[in-house]
Motif scaffolding. Structure first.
Motif, PDB file in Angstrom:
ATOM      1  N   TRP A  32      30.567  77.793  47.289  1.00  0.00           N
ATOM      2  CA  TRP A  32      29.432  76.878  47.359  1.00  0.00           C
ATOM      3  C   TRP A  32      28.138  77.602  47.002  1.00  0.00           C
ATOM      4  CZ3 TRP A  32      28.017  71.993  47.484  1.00  0.00           C
ATOM      5  CH2 TRP A  32      26.720  71.683  47.906  1.00  0.00           C
ATOM      6  N   GLY A  33      27.969  78.802  47.531  1.00  0.00           N
ATOM      7  CA  GLY A  33      26.748  79.569  47.299  1.00  0.00           C
ATOM      8  C   GLY A  33      26.601  80.087  45.877  1.00  0.00           C
ATOM      9  N   ASP A  34      27.620  79.932  45.040  1.00  0.00           N
ATOM     10  CA  ASP A  34      27.519  80.341  43.632  1.00  0.00           C
ATOM     11  C   ASP A  34      26.676  79.368  42.815  1.00  0.00           C
ATOM     12  OD1 ASP A  34      29.217  82.436  44.259  1.00  0.00           O
ATOM     13  OD2 ASP A  34      30.972  81.599  43.250  1.00  0.00           O
ATOM     14  N   MET A  35      26.480  78.169  43.360  1.00  0.00           N
ATOM     15  CA  MET A  35      25.746  77.148  42.611  1.00  0.00           C
ATOM     16  C   MET A  35      24.248  77.256  42.835  1.00  0.00           C
ATOM     17  SD  MET A  35      28.107  73.761  42.755  1.00  0.00           S
ATOM     18  CE  MET A  35      27.643  73.364  44.410  1.00  0.00           C
ATOM     19  N   ASP A  36      23.507  76.719  41.892  1.00  0.00           N
ATOM     20  CA  ASP A  36      22.050  76.674  42.024  1.00  0.00           C
ATOM     21  C   ASP A  36      21.607  75.221  42.229  1.00  0.00           C
ATOM     22  OD1 ASP A  36      22.128  75.508  39.463  1.00  0.00           O
ATOM     23  OD2 ASP A  36      21.562  77.358  38.461  1.00  0.00           O
ATOM     24  N   MET A  37      20.308  75.002  42.247  1.00  0.00           N
ATOM     25  CA  MET A  37      19.801  73.659  42.509  1.00  0.00           C
ATOM     26  C   MET A  37      20.159  72.645  41.423  1.00  0.00           C
ATOM     27  SD  MET A  37      15.710  74.111  41.818  1.00  0.00           S
ATOM     28  CE  MET A  37      15.286  72.398  41.700  1.00  0.00           C
ATOM     29  N   MET A  38      20.625  73.123  40.277  1.00  0.00           N
ATOM     30  CA  MET A  38      21.035  72.226  39.203  1.00  0.00           C
ATOM     31  C   MET A  38      22.472  71.731  39.398  1.00  0.00           C
ATOM     32  SD  MET A  38      18.281  72.034  37.506  1.00  0.00           S
ATOM     33  CE  MET A  38      18.758  71.196  36.026  1.00  0.00           C
ATOM     34  N   GLY A  39      23.166  72.252  40.425  1.00  0.00           N
ATOM     35  CA  GLY A  39      24.508  71.783  40.742  1.00  0.00           C
ATOM     36  C   GLY A  39      25.625  72.446  39.964  1.00  0.00           C
ATOM     37  N   HIS A  40      25.304  73.554  39.292  1.00  0.00           N
ATOM     38  CA  HIS A  40      26.356  74.300  38.601  1.00  0.00           C
ATOM     39  C   HIS A  40      26.237  75.785  38.972  1.00  0.00           C
ATOM     40  CE1 HIS A  40      23.051  74.242  35.487  1.00  0.00           C
ATOM     41  NE2 HIS A  40      23.241  75.532  35.637  1.00  0.00           N
ATOM     42  N   VAL A  41      27.267  76.551  38.640  1.00  0.00           N
ATOM     43  CA  VAL A  41      27.261  77.978  38.953  1.00  0.00           C
ATOM     44  C   VAL A  41      26.080  78.625  38.229  1.00  0.00           C
ATOM     45  CG1 VAL A  41      28.529  80.147  38.689  1.00  0.00           C
ATOM     46  CG2 VAL A  41      29.733  78.081  39.418  1.00  0.00           C
ATOM     47  N   LEU A  87      30.396  75.656  35.157  1.00  0.00           N
ATOM     48  CA  LEU A  87      31.371  75.649  36.243  1.00  0.00           C
ATOM     49  C   LEU A  87      30.707  75.040  37.466  1.00  0.00           C
ATOM     50  CD1 LEU A  87      32.708  79.299  35.848  1.00  0.00           C
ATOM     51  CD2 LEU A  87      34.011  77.206  35.389  1.00  0.00           C
ATOM     52  N   THR A  88      31.492  74.361  38.307  1.00  0.00           N
ATOM     53  CA  THR A  88      30.955  73.760  39.521  1.00  0.00           C
ATOM     54  C   THR A  88      31.906  73.986  40.690  1.00  0.00           C
ATOM     55  OG1 THR A  88      31.966  71.629  38.995  1.00  0.00           O
ATOM     56  CG2 THR A  88      29.686  71.941  38.295  1.00  0.00           C
ATOM     57  N   TYR A  89      31.354  73.872  41.881  1.00  0.00           N
ATOM     58  CA  TYR A  89      32.121  73.932  43.118  1.00  0.00           C
ATOM     59  C   TYR A  89      32.625  72.532  43.432  1.00  0.00           C
ATOM     60  CZ  TYR A  89      33.075  74.307  48.105  1.00  0.00           C
ATOM     61  OH  TYR A  89      33.682  74.276  49.329  1.00  0.00           O
ATOM     62  N   PRO A  90      33.798  72.346  43.997  1.00  0.00           N
ATOM     63  CA  PRO A  90      34.799  73.373  44.289  1.00  0.00           C
ATOM     64  C   PRO A  90      35.594  73.674  43.033  1.00  0.00           C
ATOM     65  CG  PRO A  90      35.606  71.242  45.035  1.00  0.00           C
ATOM     66  CD  PRO A  90      34.211  71.028  44.475  1.00  0.00           C
ATOM     67  N   GLY A  91      36.193  74.810  43.012  1.00  0.00           N
ATOM     68  CA  GLY A  91      37.010  75.173  41.873  1.00  0.00           C
ATOM     69  C   GLY A  91      37.483  76.601  41.947  1.00  0.00           C
ATOM     70  N   GLN A  92      38.255  76.940  40.968  1.00  0.00           N
ATOM     71  CA  GLN A  92      38.772  78.290  40.842  1.00  0.00           C
ATOM     72  C   GLN A  92      38.694  78.660  39.367  1.00  0.00           C
ATOM     73  OE1 GLN A  92      43.046  79.083  41.634  1.00  0.00           O
ATOM     74  NE2 GLN A  92      42.317  80.516  43.193  1.00  0.00           N
ATOM     75  N   ILE A  93      38.536  79.954  39.117  1.00  0.00           N
ATOM     76  CA  ILE A  93      38.468  80.429  37.737  1.00  0.00           C
ATOM     77  C   ILE A  93      39.504  81.522  37.509  1.00  0.00           C
ATOM     78  CG2 ILE A  93      36.032  79.899  37.387  1.00  0.00           C
ATOM     79  CD1 ILE A  93      35.514  82.974  37.830  1.00  0.00           C
ATOM     80  N   GLU A  94      39.790  81.731  36.239  1.00  0.00           N
ATOM     81  CA  GLU A  94      40.603  82.867  35.815  1.00  0.00           C
ATOM     82  C   GLU A  94      39.736  83.715  34.896  1.00  0.00           C
ATOM     83  OE1 GLU A  94      44.952  82.755  34.497  1.00  0.00           O
ATOM     84  OE2 GLU A  94      43.848  82.846  32.598  1.00  0.00           O
ATOM     85  N   VAL A  95      39.712  85.021  35.154  1.00  0.00           N
ATOM     86  CA  VAL A  95      38.973  85.948  34.306  1.00  0.00           C
ATOM     87  C   VAL A  95      39.992  86.868  33.655  1.00  0.00           C
ATOM     88  CG1 VAL A  95      37.188  87.711  34.161  1.00  0.00           C
ATOM     89  CG2 VAL A  95      36.984  85.872  35.850  1.00  0.00           C
ATOM     90  N   LYS A  96      40.105  86.800  32.334  1.00  0.00           N
ATOM     91  CA  LYS A  96      40.975  87.707  31.589  1.00  0.00           C
ATOM     92  C   LYS A  96      40.122  88.871  31.112  1.00  0.00           C
ATOM     93  CE  LYS A  96      44.644  84.738  30.012  1.00  0.00           C
ATOM     94  NZ  LYS A  96      45.463  84.323  28.873  1.00  0.00           N
ATOM     95  N   THR A  97      40.670  90.065  31.244  1.00  0.00           N
ATOM     96  CA  THR A  97      39.948  91.277  30.882  1.00  0.00           C
ATOM     97  C   THR A  97      40.661  91.980  29.731  1.00  0.00           C
ATOM     98  OG1 THR A  97      39.154  91.553  33.141  1.00  0.00           O
ATOM     99  CG2 THR A  97      39.152  93.516  31.752  1.00  0.00           C
ATOM    100  N   TYR A  98      39.873  92.414  28.768  1.00  0.00           N
ATOM    101  CA  TYR A  98      40.391  93.157  27.621  1.00  0.00           C
ATOM    102  C   TYR A  98      39.594  94.455  27.492  1.00  0.00           C
ATOM    103  CZ  TYR A  98      42.128  88.490  26.512  1.00  0.00           C
ATOM    104  OH  TYR A  98      42.732  87.260  26.575  1.00  0.00           O
TER     105      TYR A  98
END
Length: 129
Positions: free
Chosen positions: A7-16, A60-71
């Motif tokens: 939840w705290g990842d979001m800003d006042m605009m409603g997205h991460v 991105l928005t809450y709630p949710g989950q992400i996948e981060v691929k690293t190369y």
């Protein structure tokens, strides 16, 4: 690596907030370094970021989950590049086909106290092979 959007990842605009994407990338980078056998040590030698970038493609928005691929890129004498892809996890539990963001950093191995680059350690070179 998968991460929850908080939840705290979001800003006042409603997205991460854009700064949080760098935290997601940082978490993936540190996880890679730990898996390679070399977590950062502030008293010795370790990774230093000399530049970082992120391109925001879809919010991105809450709630949710992400996948981060690293190369990882080819090693130089004391540095290497890491890039990352961030995708939202869908209701089906799979990472989406569309990228939400891409980013990366150039990592230089350094003597932390001397503030000078040093050759990449063998365990990093092995992980980059």
């Amino acid at each position: 690596m998968r991460m929850d959007i908080r939840w705290g990842d979001m800003d006042m605009m409603g997205h991460v907030n854009n700064t949080v994407y760098f935290r997601y990338i940082e978490s993936a980078r540190i996880a890679w370094l730990e898996a390679a056998g070399g977590p950062p040590h502030p008293d010795g030698t370790g990774p230093v970021i000399i530049n970082a970038h992120c391109t925001f493609l879809r919010q991105l928005t809450y709630p949710g989950q992400i996948e981060v691929k690293t190369y990882v890129g080819r090693p130089g004498r004391s540095s290497f590049e890491m890039t990352h892809e961030i995708r939202a996890i869908g209701a089906d539990g799979q990472a989406g086909a569309v990228l939400n963001a891409t980013g990366g950093a150039k990592i230089v191995w350094a003597d932390i106290k001397a503030e000078k680059s040093v050759p990449l350690p063998d365990f990093v070179r092995s992980a980059l092979a």
